[in-house]
Write an enzyme that holds these catalytic residues in place. Structure first.
Site: not given
Length: 175
Positions: A140-143
């Site tokens: 889950v690409p919070c970056h």
């Protein structure tokens, strides 16, 4: 821990990649944790802290199928096979995590835009907190979320990891 205190069974395995040591944990519903660091010991401590009543068992296979899928996601998530995820959080966190999954690899948005996409445009700080609580960062690409001024901001795995992830995705997008 006695068996009467165990609330669930979680299987884990670790691997090395360009991010360093990666620990992936899987419940019967799907991947429930992805932790990055330099050595396994602190990652195991974080896993135990996150799931204090779970029985943690190392996977019997060095690369179970779910770890192989995670490694494929880390290598190039654009074409990797989808993974079952076991995301545990509040309703708003779930909305933020769903919004994060719609950001294409190689692209970034602001925390303000993330809050808007999660349905609460004024909840910018809450959206940032949901990113920090993300149990499966990278998947889950919070970056892919930056401050409005373009600064990286924080990252649960450390700013160096966030920088490495973004550079990796931008390199893939340039191909």
């Amino acid at each position: 821990m006695s068996s009467s205190q165990v609330t669930e069974h979680i299987t884990w395995q670790s691997a090395q990649c360009y991010l360093g040591q990666v620990l992936v944990a899987c419940s019967d519903k799907g991947v429930c944790a992805l932790l990055t660091g330099q050595t396994l010991t602190p990652l195991m401590e974080r896993l135990r802290s996150r799931f204090p009543r779970a029985q943690l068992c190392q996977a019997e296979s060095a690369c179970p199928s779910w770890l192989g899928k995670v490694k494929a996601q880390l290598t190039d998530g654009r074409s990797a096979e989808p993974l079952a995820l076991d995301l545990r959080g509040t309703e708003f966190q779930q909305q933020v995590w769903q919004a994060l999954q719609s950001i294409p690899s190689g692209e970034v948005i602001s925390y303000t835009e993330l809050a808007r996409r999660a349905g609460r445009p004024k909840a910018v700080r809450a959206a940032a907190s949901a990113c920090g609580a993300n149990p499966v960062a990278v998947l889950v690409p919070c970056h892919r979320v930056l401050r409005s001024n373009g600064d990286l901001g924080g990252y649960n795995g450390g700013v160096a990891i966030k920088k490495a992830l973004l550079a990796h995705e931008q390199a893939l997008s340039a191909r």
